[in-house]
Design an enzyme around this catalytic site. Structure first.
Site, short mmCIF file in Angstrom:
data_model
loop_
_atom_site.label_atom_id
_atom_site.label_comp_id
_atom_site.label_asym_id
_atom_site.label_seq_id
_atom_site.Cartn_x
_atom_site.Cartn_y
_atom_site.Cartn_z
N HIS A 251 8.34 -89.26 28.86
CA HIS A 251 7.72 -90.24 29.76
C HIS A 251 8.02 -91.66 29.26
CE1 HIS A 251 5.21 -86.72 31.04
NE2 HIS A 251 5.46 -87.29 32.23
N ASN A 252 9.25 -92.10 29.53
CA ASN A 252 9.71 -93.39 29.06
C ASN A 252 10.47 -94.11 30.16
OD1 ASN A 252 12.20 -92.04 29.13
ND2 ASN A 252 12.03 -91.46 26.97
#
Length: 452
Positions: A251-252
């Site tokens: 989750h970047n």
């Protein structure tokens, strides 16, 4: 309709469904009808290969018709930069042949609109140039954003010269510059299995900045909602920093760029964008870009079970999703990042409501309820689909779409997600909490976890 821009990338063009845009189109059509009907203008071939010489009588007529067609297509956003420049160059050359003395004087003027003498162009032309190509407010406000009506063909041709000059200045200096490697990768932006990892390498680990800017520019959002290019660049850079804050494997900023590209694919390739207003497209693209902003790399359940400040703030309900939205809008309250500064009060409320609905719907706990609701709608004899619900489902599907993409991309995403799960499991072990599913790195069987 699709157009190809100077860099060879696909430019998205569409007719706005808003009443304001319809009024604008009617104004341009009203101007054109005194010389040629709408069908005639729509049938004009803007190719510049076989035009008459600029010093012939036929050239002036050709230039006049083309300028009226260009004005009509500019109003709709249906013109590529290359065609615009070629036709404006031709009109400028015609004007030089017909009004040689005047154009010699104009050639010495500075390209800046502020340096144009008041009598160089009619007032209505000056206001249109200011509002369309400079981000400046017109000196005299028009009622309901009415577009100017040119008084003569000569005025229109003279306007063409200034449009050409100012367009060159804006396109060369105002918009963000893209490295050549980034441009090369973005040429594949319309493909289902777009390689966001390749974009990340080409963009020096700034995929959100370049992909987000490119998408908002392709759909005409920068121009439509008067978003200052520098403000947009600052906003996207700030969002990128937030995605990288917790150094998550999955989750970047790469995930944000990947989801935004997938949303673009759904809007463009399915024709969904033709069902939406400009504001709805703007909200959808921004929602995709910020949907996991400042993600902590842990699940909502982890926040609830460990009693984090975020869980306390949002009362254990859609903890992360609420934070993504709240933190993103806080960024947009900063003047340097306020990409919504030129929205009306009504537009802002609609935009904010849509973004909130879409991002909240990415909470996986709503997955099956969303599917059930949509299936029930589709069983009705005359289904009426709420746009907000439909767009929420689209964003949710794009958020979890990598299993449907090319195998090497899916495999890479899967391993990154598992590593993020395992890091959460490590934290759970340290806190004495039970392992969440798939989070125990010592006992999770990767192959068996893939039930698809």
């Amino acid at each position: 309709m699709f157009c190809v821009s100077e860099q060879g990338s696909l430019t998205i063009v569409r007719r706005s469904s808003t009443k304001k845009s319809q009024n604008h189109t009617d104004t341009v059509a009203g101007y054109s009808s005194s010389f040629a009907d709408d069908e005639t203008l729509d049938a004009v071939d803007l190719d510049t290969d076989n035009l008459p010489a600029v010093d012939t009588p036929d050239a002036c007529d050709k230039a006049a018709v083309r300028l009226r067609c260009l004005l009509r297509q500019l109003q709709r956003g249906e013109i590529s930069a290359e065609l615009l420049q070629k036709n404006l160059h031709y009109a400028a050359r015609v004007l030089e042949a017909v009004f040689i003395d005047e154009t010699k004087r104009l050639a010495d003027d500075d390209d800046e609109l502020s340096e144009v003498q008041p009598d160089a162009v009619p007032p209505e032309v000056r206001e249109w140039l200011a509002s369309t190509f400079t981000r400046q407010l017109a000196t005299t406000r028009r009622k309901s954003d009415e577009k100017p009506k040119f008084r003569s063909v000569a005025h229109a041709i003279r306007a063409g010269i200034f449009v050409d000059r100012i367009y060159r200045r804006v396109s060369n200096t105002a918009l963000m510059q893209f490295p050549s490697d980034v441009v090369r990768v973005l040429k594949t932006l319309d493909e289902w299995s777009f390689d966001v990892f390749a974009l990340n390498d080409a963009a020096s680990s700034q995929p959100v900045k370049y992909l987000g800017y490119d998408l908002l520019n392709r759909y005409g959002m920068i121009h439509k909602f008067k978003v200052p290019p520098v403000t947009l660049e600052t906003f996207l850079s700030r969002v990128e920093e937030g995605y990288c804050r917790h150094k998550n494997p999955y989750h970047n900023n790469l995930h944000a760029a990947d989801v935004a590209q997938t949303v673009h694919y759904m809007l463009c390739q399915t024709g969904l964008m033709n069902w939406l207003t400009d504001l709805e497209i703007f909200a959808t693209l921004v929602a995709a870009i910020i949907h996991d902003y400042e993600h902590t790399g842990t699940t909502n359940n982890f926040h609830v079970m460990s009693g984090t400040e975020t869980a306390l703030l949002y009362n254990d309900r859609a903890v992360l999703e609420n934070h993504h939205i709240s933190a993103s809008f806080r960024v947009m309250k900063d003047d340097e990042c306020n990409i919504l500064q030129n929205l009306s009060r009504e537009e802002f409320r609609e935009f904010r409501t849509l973004v909130i609905d879409m991002v909240l719907a990415t909470d996986m706990s709503f997955h099956f309820q969303q599917l059930k609701n949509m299936k029930n709608l589709l069983t009705l004899a005359e289904p009426s689909v709420d746009k907000s619900k439909a767009l929420s489902l689209v964003l949710h599907c794009c958020d979890i779409s990598h299993p449907a993409k090319r195998w090497d991309l899916h495999h890479r995403w899967t391993m990154l997600l598992l590593e993020e799960f395992f890091r959460q499991g490590d934290k759970e072990r340290e806190l004495g909490l039970p392992f969440s599913p798939l989070c125990d790195r010592k006992n999770t069987l990767v192959a068996e976890s893939q039930i698809g």
